[in-house]
Design a protein around this motif. Structure first.
Motif, short mmCIF file in Angstrom:
data_model
loop_
_atom_site.label_atom_id
_atom_site.label_comp_id
_atom_site.label_asym_id
_atom_site.label_seq_id
_atom_site.Cartn_x
_atom_site.Cartn_y
_atom_site.Cartn_z
N ASP A 187 -6.67 1.21 -2.54
CA ASP A 187 -7.36 2.47 -2.88
C ASP A 187 -7.55 2.52 -4.39
O ASP A 187 -6.92 3.31 -5.09
N LYS A 197 -6.07 -3.60 2.96
CA LYS A 197 -6.83 -2.55 3.63
C LYS A 197 -7.88 -2.03 2.64
O LYS A 197 -7.54 -1.62 1.53
N ARG A 232 7.29 5.13 2.59
CA ARG A 232 7.87 5.42 1.28
C ARG A 232 9.31 4.93 1.24
O ARG A 232 10.04 5.10 2.22
N GLY A 288 0.13 1.96 0.17
CA GLY A 288 -0.84 2.08 -0.91
C GLY A 288 -0.16 2.37 -2.23
O GLY A 288 0.33 1.46 -2.92
N ARG A 289 -0.09 3.65 -2.58
CA ARG A 289 0.38 4.05 -3.91
C ARG A 289 1.74 3.51 -4.32
O ARG A 289 1.92 3.19 -5.51
#
Ligand code: C5P
Length: 221
Positions: A5, A27, A165, A194-195
């Motif tokens: 992202d 992704k 997470r 992601g993050r």
């Protein structure tokens, strides 16, 4: 699966190079695809397997055509919203059948949805059953729904779990989160992260920590 992202091609390719072959899948979601489109998909495919996460949700004909376009890009996973209903899912599955290497996955309940866990689980299982009946290969769900979905749809029905997470890490906009060891122990087939990786000061090190936590999950499972 690392969610790229990121704003553009340069950022995506830099992240790919920093993570190297620690990561098998990337992704590509809305932000990057809207900006860079099929050219970047073709570039990333040279080194990694790709999940095109565009979550199609439209009338059956339109979704079927979009699934076929994804198949032509050579991605190995694409998704639609289960909420689109049985007719839409069946049309998508028929289109995906022309691309045997591509898995078609339905989003059940977004991991950011704040609905209570029990309710999310029953809605996710109901949508997973509809997706299975329509001929899809699996679902996107939270870790908390994996066991119930496997019981309802069979062990071979694929579960892809975002909302990962490390314990104590910032949840951000996600609601139904779990740590990597829990995800593996629950039987999740693919973890989407992601993050926690792409915004880390040291993404490769963050990925290594997550992979190590996944290994703990295999030991527990
Ligand atoms: O940064 P984070 O790890 O929360 O990213 C999760 C990724 O998974 C995002 O790209 C998001 O779009 C995607 N996703 C999700 N929940 C779903 C389906 C996809 O978070 N149900």
């Amino acid at each position: 699966m690392v969610a790229l992202d990121l704003p553009d091609r340069d950022a995506a390719l830099t992240m790919r190079d920093r993570l190297g072959d620690q990561v098998g899948w990337f992704k590509v979601g809305l932000r990057l695809f809207v900006r860079e489109g099929p050219a970047l998909v073709a570039e990333l495919r040279r080194s990694h397997r790709l999940f095109l996460d565009l979550k199609f949700h439209d009338i059956p004909n339109t979704v079927a055509q979009a699934v076929a376009s994804a198949g032509e890009l050579g991605v190995e996973m694409v998704n639609v919203h289960a909420g689109g209903g049985a007719a839409m899912l069946s049309a998508a599955a028929t289109a995906a059948a022309d691309f045997p290497r591509m898995r078609l996955i339905a989003v059940t309940v977004l991991t950011s949805d704040p609905m209570p866990r029990d309710q999310a689980r029953s809605v996710a299982v109901e949508r997973a059953r509809i997706a299975l009946d329509a001929g899809l290969d699996g679902v996107v769900c939270s870790v908390h729904e994996v066991a119930a979905i496997k019981t309802a749809c069979g062990a071979g029905f694929v579960t892809v779990t975002p909302g990962i997470r490390m314990q104590g890490a910032a949840v951000q906009d996600q609601a139904r989160v779990a740590d990597p060891a829990m995800a593996i122990a629950a039987g999740a087939d693919y973890l989407v992260v992601g993050r926690p990786i792409i915004q880390a000061a040291q993404p490769a090190e963050a990925a290594r920590r997550i992979l190590a936590a996944m290994q703990e999950g295999y030991a527990e499972g």
